[in-house]
Design a protein around this motif. Sequence first.
Motif, PDB file in Angstrom:
ATOM      1  N   ILE A  88      -7.780  -2.246   2.495  1.00 45.25           N
ATOM      2  CA  ILE A  88      -6.624  -1.810   3.292  1.00 45.25           C
ATOM      3  C   ILE A  88      -6.536  -0.285   3.288  1.00 45.25           C
ATOM      4  O   ILE A  88      -6.247   0.339   4.319  1.00 45.25           O
ATOM      5  CB  ILE A  88      -5.324  -2.428   2.758  1.00 45.25           C
ATOM      6  CG1 ILE A  88      -5.344  -3.947   2.951  1.00 45.25           C
ATOM      7  CG2 ILE A  88      -4.104  -1.855   3.474  1.00 45.25           C
ATOM      8  CD1 ILE A  88      -5.443  -4.366   4.403  1.00 45.25           C
ATOM      9  N   GLU A  89      -6.790   0.333   2.150  1.00 47.91           N
ATOM     10  CA  GLU A  89      -6.771   1.797   2.088  1.00 47.91           C
ATOM     11  C   GLU A  89      -7.840   2.388   3.011  1.00 47.91           C
ATOM     12  O   GLU A  89      -7.599   3.415   3.658  1.00 47.91           O
ATOM     13  CB  GLU A  89      -6.985   2.262   0.652  1.00 47.91           C
ATOM     14  CG  GLU A  89      -5.830   1.942  -0.280  1.00 47.91           C
ATOM     15  CD  GLU A  89      -6.029   2.456  -1.674  1.00 47.91           C
ATOM     16  OE1 GLU A  89      -5.025   2.784  -2.347  1.00 47.91           O
ATOM     17  OE2 GLU A  89      -7.186   2.540  -2.123  1.00 47.91           O
ATOM     18  N   GLN A 132      -5.631   2.373  16.626  1.00 46.73           N
ATOM     19  CA  GLN A 132      -4.467   1.612  17.075  1.00 46.73           C
ATOM     20  C   GLN A 132      -4.391   0.265  16.369  1.00 46.73           C
ATOM     21  O   GLN A 132      -3.343  -0.130  15.848  1.00 46.73           O
ATOM     22  CB  GLN A 132      -4.523   1.417  18.591  1.00 46.73           C
ATOM     23  CG  GLN A 132      -4.392   2.698  19.402  1.00 46.73           C
ATOM     24  CD  GLN A 132      -4.544   2.451  20.888  1.00 46.73           C
ATOM     25  OE1 GLN A 132      -4.558   1.318  21.365  1.00 46.73           O
ATOM     26  NE2 GLN A 132      -4.682   3.527  21.653  1.00 46.73           N
ATOM     27  N   GLY A 133      -5.516  -0.461  16.348  1.00 48.78           N
ATOM     28  CA  GLY A 133      -5.544  -1.748  15.665  1.00 48.78           C
ATOM     29  C   GLY A 133      -5.382  -1.604  14.166  1.00 48.78           C
ATOM     30  O   GLY A 133      -4.714  -2.423  13.521  1.00 48.78           O
ATOM     31  N   ALA A 134      -5.974  -0.554  13.589  1.00 46.59           N
ATOM     32  CA  ALA A 134      -5.882  -0.333  12.151  1.00 46.59           C
ATOM     33  C   ALA A 134      -4.439  -0.080  11.725  1.00 46.59           C
ATOM     34  O   ALA A 134      -3.959  -0.646  10.740  1.00 46.59           O
ATOM     35  CB  ALA A 134      -6.764   0.845  11.745  1.00 46.59           C
ATOM     36  N   ARG A 135      -3.739   0.751  12.478  1.00 45.97           N
ATOM     37  CA  ARG A 135      -2.351   1.069  12.113  1.00 45.97           C
ATOM     38  C   ARG A 135      -1.457  -0.148  12.229  1.00 45.97           C
ATOM     39  O   ARG A 135      -0.563  -0.366  11.397  1.00 45.97           O
ATOM     40  CB  ARG A 135      -1.852   2.212  12.988  1.00 45.97           C
ATOM     41  CG  ARG A 135      -2.464   3.561  12.613  1.00 45.97           C
ATOM     42  CD  ARG A 135      -2.286   4.604  13.689  1.00 45.97           C
ATOM     43  NE  ARG A 135      -2.841   5.896  13.272  1.00 45.97           N
ATOM     44  CZ  ARG A 135      -3.198   6.852  14.099  1.00 45.97           C
ATOM     45  NH1 ARG A 135      -3.060   6.697  15.420  1.00 45.97           N
ATOM     46  NH2 ARG A 135      -3.701   7.987  13.640  1.00 45.97           N
ATOM     47  N   ILE A 189       0.870  -1.169   0.000  1.00 45.66           N
ATOM     48  CA  ILE A 189       0.000   0.000   0.000  1.00 45.66           C
ATOM     49  C   ILE A 189       0.908   1.220   0.000  1.00 45.66           C
ATOM     50  O   ILE A 189       1.461   1.609   1.030  1.00 45.66           O
ATOM     51  CB  ILE A 189      -0.937   0.009   1.222  1.00 45.66           C
ATOM     52  CG1 ILE A 189      -1.697  -1.318   1.299  1.00 45.66           C
ATOM     53  CG2 ILE A 189      -1.899   1.174   1.146  1.00 45.66           C
ATOM     54  CD1 ILE A 189      -2.531  -1.637   0.070  1.00 45.66           C
ATOM     55  N   THR A 190       1.081   1.798  -1.185  1.00 44.41           N
ATOM     56  CA  THR A 190       2.054   2.888  -1.341  1.00 44.41           C
ATOM     57  C   THR A 190       1.439   4.265  -1.154  1.00 44.41           C
ATOM     58  O   THR A 190       2.156   5.251  -1.079  1.00 44.41           O
ATOM     59  CB  THR A 190       2.697   2.815  -2.739  1.00 44.41           C
ATOM     60  OG1 THR A 190       1.661   2.868  -3.727  1.00 44.41           O
ATOM     61  CG2 THR A 190       3.455   1.506  -2.921  1.00 44.41           C
ATOM     62  N   GLU A 246     -12.550 -11.651  -4.077  1.00 44.51           N
ATOM     63  CA  GLU A 246     -11.319 -10.852  -4.002  1.00 44.51           C
ATOM     64  C   GLU A 246     -10.102 -11.771  -3.907  1.00 44.51           C
ATOM     65  O   GLU A 246     -10.072 -12.687  -3.091  1.00 44.51           O
ATOM     66  CB  GLU A 246     -11.338  -9.938  -2.770  1.00 44.51           C
ATOM     67  CG  GLU A 246     -12.380  -8.838  -2.812  1.00 44.51           C
ATOM     68  CD  GLU A 246     -12.137  -7.811  -3.901  1.00 44.51           C
ATOM     69  OE1 GLU A 246     -10.970  -7.654  -4.325  1.00 44.51           O
ATOM     70  OE2 GLU A 246     -13.113  -7.171  -4.324  1.00 44.51           O
ATOM     71  N   GLY A 247      -9.119 -11.475  -4.757  1.00 43.48           N
ATOM     72  CA  GLY A 247      -7.841 -12.169  -4.617  1.00 43.48           C
ATOM     73  C   GLY A 247      -6.961 -11.487  -3.585  1.00 43.48           C
ATOM     74  O   GLY A 247      -6.145 -12.122  -2.929  1.00 43.48           O
ATOM     75  N   PHE A 248      -7.143 -10.178  -3.434  1.00 44.75           N
ATOM     76  CA  PHE A 248      -6.400  -9.416  -2.416  1.00 44.75           C
ATOM     77  C   PHE A 248      -7.320  -8.340  -1.839  1.00 44.75           C
ATOM     78  O   PHE A 248      -7.832  -8.453  -0.760  1.00 44.75           O
ATOM     79  CB  PHE A 248      -5.135  -8.795  -3.020  1.00 44.75           C
ATOM     80  CG  PHE A 248      -4.276  -8.114  -1.994  1.00 44.75           C
ATOM     81  CD1 PHE A 248      -3.497  -8.866  -1.122  1.00 44.75           C
ATOM     82  CD2 PHE A 248      -4.250  -6.724  -1.877  1.00 44.75           C
ATOM     83  CE1 PHE A 248      -2.710  -8.243  -0.151  1.00 44.75           C
ATOM     84  CE2 PHE A 248      -3.472  -6.105  -0.918  1.00 44.75           C
ATOM     85  CZ  PHE A 248      -2.700  -6.862  -0.058  1.00 44.75           C
TER      86      PHE A 248
END
Length: 373
Positions: free
Chosen positions: A283-284, A348-351, A157-158, A276-278
């Motif tokens: 994630i974004e 916190q969990g997301a990061r 994730i860039t 979904e393959g990914f």
Amino acid sequence: MKISYINGVCVHHDAISNAIRDELGFLNDAGYRDVHLYTHACDYSDLPHSCVERTSNIALSPHFQASDIVVFHFGVYYPLFDLLPAAPKGSKRIVVFHNVTPKELVPSRDHWLIEKSFVQLDNIRWADRVVCDSTSNLQVLEGRGIRTDAVVVPLAITSALAAPETKPSFDDDQIRIAFVGRFTRAKGPQDLLRAMECVLRREQRCSALAGRVRLDLIGNLQFSDASLLAQLDHDIRRLRESFPQLEIHLQGNASDQLKHSILASADMFVLPTYHEGFCVPIIEAIASGCSVVAYGNSNVPAITGGLARLVATADIDALAGAVVSGMAQVRSHDWRQGEASGYRRYLQGARAHVAQFAPPVVARRFLDALSLA
């Protein structure tokens, strides 16, 4: 060391193309600069590439013939993938596998393409190693009896995404919901609109739930279903007329800047995807501090990492219920003000979850998969 990359296209708003750009960056940063991409079409003038019409154009290329590593990406049929068995003798043949959308999830006019994709998938048996985006993708290969040496390396994730410390709704009380994905039935935008209608009708019956809602649907029009887009446009106009508290926008071909702004403002991200393959958008969304609702199939449970409300695929009532629960949560005082729980705890969990997809982490794993680390 010479490295050749091969894929059908490398274009804007395409997940596989983004992965190729990331990998070329990883190789360049690691000092491997004699890399060349062969493709039918490329939108990026900064990449060393050649646009070719057929496999023979690549096979006769001196760079390709001298390559130490040849990397093919595969997610759908493209003629250049048939070059895999004819890769230069002595070269290491790598396939990055992104999964293939099941035939039942695409329009009937495209069934031929999916059938050819699954036939061509067997070319992977010629690879020395396959790099899968996810364990789900590896299981697809194993299910077809493909036992090529394999390793799982997630996509990076860039994007420069950072969740805000508070959301705009904390001040103006308008709940913002986002969807990011192609406008195809496989991604479920039609299910989202049906679920939102159920949600808004519930709000009409229960004033305690009532409030302003904004829905943004972001998608690449080039890779979308024109007939579905027409249906979505009709449904959106009907919802606007029926529910004045709903502000709804279809953002075709939104820039990355606009997408990031919408995700940063959104309280919730809803993706009723059928496969979904990914799934980079999830994630974004998590990285942007969105509470996530999705169908719990394919790679979605793994990619959400326990941070989402997952419901049975195609269950519109369950989807609507999860959206109602999510809206009630993000409207709550505990979510907005709580220290030990609520939004701050979620961040916190997301990061921590998103950290595993950081480019430096993925770069090390990718270079190791190519035996270059």
